[in-house]
Write an enzyme that holds these catalytic residues in place. Structure first.
Site, PDB file in Angstrom:
ATOM      1  CG  ASP A 275      -7.717   2.740   6.603  1.00 33.05           C
ATOM      2  OD1 ASP A 275      -8.601   3.172   5.833  1.00 33.05           O
ATOM      3  OD2 ASP A 275      -6.646   2.260   6.204  1.00 33.05           O
TER       4      ASP A 275
ATOM      5  CE  LYS B 201       1.345  -2.211   7.229  1.00 37.19           C
ATOM      6  NZ  LYS B 201      -0.007  -1.804   7.643  1.00 37.19           N
TER       7      LYS B 201
ATOM      8  N   GLY C  42       0.826  -1.190   0.000  1.00 31.69           N
ATOM      9  CA  GLY C  42       0.000   0.000   0.000  1.00 31.69           C
ATOM     10  C   GLY C  42       0.857   1.235   0.000  1.00 31.69           C
TER      11      GLY C  42
END
Length: 722
Positions: free
Chosen positions: A238, A145, A125
């Site tokens: 989000d 991540k 992303g």
């Protein structure tokens, strides 16, 4: 520094400096380091302690998870895309490293990151990349991540990255993807988390149309997980379908807390003026740059948007650009679910609408309340949310019309095709309004002026002149114009007036005294009616003073005869105390029990009067001072009953003095002109309608009549005819 350049958060800068010093091994004492930042020492110390706690939690969770996997005999299911974007990059993709030349591809996969071997990209992303990795020490597959900027990541990226790990580390719920470890290797910040085997909700929405109860179950489980996060003081901020993972057992797992905010402390890396989240799913307060004001209801809005997407295959608000979408989220209401999918139950549409309210106070007060209503829907129980009323729905829709929004002072950036079409129709109608109004007026006038198919005419007492006249008019209208005409009997003038005003009849004969007001008018004068004062021959009544104590027969209340009688008696001062009135049918005057006096207002030459005088010994008595009476009551006029009016009856050569009035054919002012004209034509055609009918020529010469417009035109033609 430019005026519009945002000022860096001193806490962020201090904590980033602390992280860099720790990586370089330059921190000798935490207390010494805090002394360098006395203004923010308290907040900075809290962050340091939270980082220590995170390290302990991640190590413990990693060992605990490993033990659980051994017991279950299988790996933990894995994340598909923590950032919501599937990668189709080459397997030899390079890691996000800095300071490399164009010819240097940098490290490639697989890549050794300490205890982790990164094997492939799961997703990427704007901020991070998620890799599938093998954790060597525990021999398990995990998701790792990393910050996409690598070693060039700035302090805000590091802080946001740390916030996500810290937020998830304090959560322990089966519906939330757990974090195992947080750290830094080879200049890269990273954290590892459970690898969820399966898909995500966004892919499911693309692949198939979800059934309402399946969609409700997914969002209910998300709401339960988010409610746990809220109770732990964490806002997600989000939420979107790509951040809802569906494992191989069809269970949901919420991930990507990169924009999470701690409600018990200002741990957010953003401030006022920043719009954080995915535009299609963020709440209006976030889209308007008020992310610091985000609360539990902001996540509730996002879950409503997810449910909308599950049911319709698209987000609730979609603009042509990101900026337009943000502005539409802030200003424009979300469309109803059933607009895109009519088969959706009303209850689930109501739940979505409550979640998507612009005002946070109108949404569900908590994720748990949303989950409870979804449970009720799944179990076919009544939900607590109530649908918006039809007027509210219509008003909300009208607010989307640009012209209406402008009048209301409401900001609007874009509008739907249906709203623009509606506005175009409105403007076209506005331009055409004068022409339409004129056309409608003409049509209405034609309708009002046309001949009615059914004509109703008021009459009078049985066997009376009014009944006879009305019946003849009705008969002639039927013969000449093919309408259906009927006559309604009544007690006389006042009742006829009432029926005209109420619209029960179109035409009615009545005395002049009954025609008053702006709603009634004259069609034509019919004939004169004379007040006949009758006394019995043997009653020994010679003057008015002799009337004292005698009963007087008068017409019924509401009749013209009674009205004229009372006007005469008022002028002559004959009160009911002097001579009591008695209402009776005129036929009863032929009996011996009848009173000695009767007053009848009727046309000259009345057969009733002739019969009473000839056969039943009644005689006419003059009324004194008729001029005085006429002056007091303008609807009356002095008159004389002559010998020729009643042939064969002995009357004085000078006649009998009395007063009289005029009987008119009346109508409402809005009565059809065609009907009035047709009535006048039948009125004056031969044979003569009734005895004593006022000729058309004399009627045309009558002054001061409030004639119907059609009657005025009719008589004007008569006046101009030679």
């Amino acid at each position: 520094m430019a005026d519009n350049e945002p000022t860096a958060d001193p806490v962020d800068e201090a904590f980033a400096a602390y992280l860099r010093s720790c990586d370089a091994g330059e921190v000798t004492s935490r207390e010494d380091f805090l002394k360098q930042f006395p203004e923010v020492a308290g907040q900075l110390k809290q962050l340091m302690e939270a980082a220590d706690l995170l390290g302990q939690v991640t190590m413990a969770s990693g060992l605990s998870s490993h033990r659980q996997q051994v017991q279950n005999g299988a790996d933990t299911v894995a994340i598909t895309s923590a950032v919501g974007e599937q990668s189709d990059v080459d397997p030899a993709i390079t890691l996000p490293m800095a300071n490399r030349s164009k010819n240097d591809p940098g490290p490639t996969l697989p890549f050794d990151l300490g205890d982790y071997e990164l094997q492939e990209v799961l997703g990427k992303g704007g901020m991070g990349i998620v890799y599938l990795a093998n954790q060597k020490q525990l021999n398990r597959m995990v998701a790792v991540k990393m910050i996409r900027g690598g070693m060039l990541a700035d302090e805000s990226d590091v802080r946001r990255f740390y916030t996500e790990a810290q937020a998830v580390a304090r959560l322990n719920h089966p519906g939330i993807v757990p974090v195992y470890q947080f750290g830094q290797r080879a200049g890269h910040h990273f954290f590892s988390m459970a690898y969820i085997r399966g898909s995500d909700l966004q892919r499911k929405i693309y692949a198939e149309t979800l059934q309402p109860k399946q969609a409700a179950r997914y969002v209910r489980d998300v709401a339960r997980a988010i409610d746990h996060a809220h109770h732990k003081g964490v806002l997600h901020r989000d939420l979107k379908p790509a951040n809802v993972l569906i494992d191989e057992y069809d269970e949901v797992h919420v991930t990507d807390f990169g924009l999470a905010k701690h409600m018990d402390a200002d741990s957010s890396v953003t401030g006022t003026g920043a719009a954080l989240g995915t535009p299609h799913y963020m709440a209006p307060e976030q889209a308007g740059g008020l992310s610091d004001r985000a609360n539990r209801q902001s996540d509730v809005y996002a879950m409503g948007a997810i449910l909308f997407a599950c049911l319709t295959g698209r987000p609730p608000i979609v603009g042509d650009t990101v900026m337009q979408t943000l502005l539409d989220v802030v200003h424009n209401p979300a469309p109803p679910v059933r607009h895109f999918r009519p088969d959706v139950p009303v209850d689930i549409e109501t739940i979505v609408a409550k979640c998507l309210e612009k005002s946070p106070q109108k949404r569900y007060e908590s994720a748990a309340k949303l989950a409870d209503d979804l449970d009720a829907f799944l179990e076919d129980r009544p939900i607590k949310a109530r649908p918006r009323s039809l007027p509210v729905k219509v008003w909300h829709w009208l607010e989307g019309v640009p012209l209406v929004a402008a009048v209301m002072g409401r900001r609007m950036v874009s509008s739907s095709t249906s709203h623009r079409r509606f506005q175009a129709v409105m403007l076209l109608l506005l331009l055409l309004t004068p022409f339409v109004a004129v056309g409608l007026s003409v049509l209405w006038h034609q309708y009002k002026e046309s001949m009615p198919s059914i004509v109703r005419i008021a009459g009078g007492l049985d066997d009376g002149v009014y009944n006879s006249v009305s019946a003849t008019i009705a008969e002639r209208l039927e013969q000449k114009h093919g309408v259906s005409a009927s006559v309604a009997a009544s007690n006389g003038s006042l009742e006829n007036r009432s029926r005209l005003l109420s619209g029960e009849v179109h035409l009615a004969p009545m005395q002049a005294s009954a025609i008053s007001g702006s709603d009634l008018c004259v069609v034509a004068p019919l004939f004169f009616e004379v007040v006949h004062l009758l006394v019995r021959e043997d009653a020994n009544i010679q003057t008015l003073s002799d009337l004292k104590g005698h009963r007087i027969a008068v017409g019924p209340i509401g009749s013209g005869s009674r009205e004229a009688t009372e006007m005469v008696f008022e002028s002559l001062e004959i009160t009911p105390d002097v001579a009591p009135r008695e209402v009776m049918a005129w036929k009863e005057l032929e009996s011996d029990a009848a009173p000695d006096v009767a007053v009848i207002c009727v046309g000259m030459g009345s057969p009733l009067i002739s019969k009473l005088i000839r056969n039943h010994h009644w005689e006419l008595m003059p009324i004194p001072n008729p001029i005085k009476i006429a002056l007091q009551h303008p609807t009356l006029r002095p008159m004389t009953i002559d010998v020729g009016d009643y042939p064969g009856i002995e009357l004085p050569e000078a006649g009998v003095a009395t007063v009289g009035t005029t009987a008119f054919l009346a109508a409402r002012t809005d009565t059809s002109s065609e009907l009035v004209t047709a009535t006048l034509q039948t009125l004056y055609e031969p044979p003569q309608l009734c005895a004593g009918l006022i000729p058309r020529k004399h009627a045309a010469e009558w002054q001061g009549l409030a004639l119907h417009r059609a009657a005025r035109r009719f008589f004007e033609v008569q006046e101009t005819t030679p």
